[in-house]
Write a protein that holds these residues in place. Structure first.
Motif, PDB file in Angstrom:
ATOM      1  N   MET A   1      38.101  33.017   5.386  1.00  0.00           N
ATOM      2  CA  MET A   1      38.128  33.453   6.762  1.00  0.00           C
ATOM      3  C   MET A   1      37.811  34.946   6.798  1.00  0.00           C
ATOM      4  N   VAL A   2      36.904  35.339   7.647  1.00  0.00           N
ATOM      5  CA  VAL A   2      36.534  36.741   7.795  1.00  0.00           C
ATOM      6  C   VAL A   2      37.260  37.301   9.012  1.00  0.00           C
ATOM      7  N   TRP A   3      38.017  38.350   8.801  1.00  0.00           N
ATOM      8  CA  TRP A   3      38.779  38.968   9.877  1.00  0.00           C
ATOM      9  C   TRP A   3      37.904  40.002  10.573  1.00  0.00           C
ATOM     10  N   SER A   4      37.920  40.002  11.898  1.00  0.00           N
ATOM     11  CA  SER A   4      37.182  41.028  12.641  1.00  0.00           C
ATOM     12  C   SER A   4      38.193  41.957  13.308  1.00  0.00           C
ATOM     13  N   PRO A   5      37.978  43.268  13.204  1.00  0.00           N
ATOM     14  CA  PRO A   5      38.959  44.217  13.732  1.00  0.00           C
ATOM     15  C   PRO A   5      38.948  44.271  15.257  1.00  0.00           C
ATOM     16  N   PRO A   6      40.067  44.687  15.830  1.00  0.00           N
ATOM     17  CA  PRO A   6      40.108  44.892  17.282  1.00  0.00           C
ATOM     18  C   PRO A   6      39.433  46.224  17.623  1.00  0.00           C
ATOM     19  N   SER A   7      39.274  46.470  18.910  1.00  0.00           N
ATOM     20  CA  SER A   7      38.764  47.778  19.322  1.00  0.00           C
ATOM     21  C   SER A   7      39.791  48.841  18.912  1.00  0.00           C
ATOM     22  N   PRO A   8      39.377  50.098  18.761  1.00  0.00           N
ATOM     23  CA  PRO A   8      40.279  51.143  18.257  1.00  0.00           C
ATOM     24  C   PRO A   8      41.579  51.324  19.051  1.00  0.00           C
ATOM     25  N   SER A   9      41.582  50.986  20.331  1.00  0.00           N
ATOM     26  CA  SER A   9      42.787  51.191  21.137  1.00  0.00           C
ATOM     27  C   SER A   9      43.715  49.970  21.150  1.00  0.00           C
ATOM     28  N   MET A  10      43.361  48.940  20.390  1.00  0.00           N
ATOM     29  CA  MET A  10      44.126  47.696  20.404  1.00  0.00           C
ATOM     30  C   MET A  10      44.679  47.375  19.014  1.00  0.00           C
ATOM     31  N   ILE A  11      45.596  46.429  18.991  1.00  0.00           N
ATOM     32  CA  ILE A  11      46.117  45.824  17.769  1.00  0.00           C
ATOM     33  C   ILE A  11      45.750  44.348  17.835  1.00  0.00           C
ATOM     34  N   LYS A  12      45.360  43.768  16.716  1.00  0.00           N
ATOM     35  CA  LYS A  12      45.065  42.333  16.697  1.00  0.00           C
ATOM     36  C   LYS A  12      46.207  41.603  16.007  1.00  0.00           C
ATOM     37  N   VAL A  13      46.713  40.578  16.691  1.00  0.00           N
ATOM     38  CA  VAL A  13      47.778  39.737  16.170  1.00  0.00           C
ATOM     39  C   VAL A  13      47.192  38.350  15.917  1.00  0.00           C
ATOM     40  N   ASN A  14      47.319  37.858  14.695  1.00  0.00           N
ATOM     41  CA  ASN A  14      46.910  36.496  14.372  1.00  0.00           C
ATOM     42  C   ASN A  14      48.169  35.663  14.198  1.00  0.00           C
ATOM     43  N   ALA A  15      48.213  34.530  14.890  1.00  0.00           N
ATOM     44  CA  ALA A  15      49.384  33.651  14.839  1.00  0.00           C
ATOM     45  C   ALA A  15      48.955  32.261  14.413  1.00  0.00           C
ATOM     46  N   ASP A  16      49.816  31.590  13.652  1.00  0.00           N
ATOM     47  CA  ASP A  16      49.482  30.252  13.180  1.00  0.00           C
ATOM     48  C   ASP A  16      50.766  29.464  12.920  1.00  0.00           C
ATOM     49  N   ALA A  17      50.605  28.146  12.920  1.00  0.00           N
ATOM     50  CA  ALA A  17      51.716  27.244  12.624  1.00  0.00           C
ATOM     51  C   ALA A  17      51.302  26.304  11.502  1.00  0.00           C
TER      52      ALA A  17
END
Length: 121
Positions: A1-17
């Protein structure tokens, strides 16, 4: 899986079950990264109950939102590999209390974007 970053002013949260049907358990996880890929927070929890996959994925999304809010984040993008759960939470569809709770929690944020990301993409 390739992670793509958020814009500089944001945080990216990945959630899974993850479901373990034979044991009747579900594990929920979330990880947040900034635009540089640095981990801001991560967390896991487990449930001892039999629930369907969509509900487990919605609970993982709620878990990620709650962790982000507890950490004081007010601008974040949450991704899930469950298209249906992400759609329901994004649109606030349904009467499920998990979806309603997640929407209520997200309302306290300045920006909270929900989206689907394909597994393995």
């Amino acid at each position: 899986m390739v992670w793509s970053p958020p814009s500089p002013s944001m945080i990216k949260v990945n959630a899974d079950a993850r479901m373990e049907a034979s044991a009747g358990t579900a594990s929920l996880g979330a990880i947040a990264r900034d635009a540089n890929g640095e981990v801001v927070f991560s967390g896991v929890t487990s449930l001892n109950c039999r629930i369907d996959v969509i509900l487990a994925e919605a609970m993982a999304i709620r878990f990620g939102v709650k962790l982000a809010c507890q950490k004081g984040l007010r601008r974040f993008h949450l991704e899930s590999d469950s298209k249906l759960a992400a759609k329901h939470v994004h649109r606030g569809e349904g009467t499920n209390s998990v979806i309603m709770d997640t929407g209520d929690e997200a309302m306290s944020c300045e920006i909270c974007i929900f989206s689907h990301v394909k597994k393995g993409s």
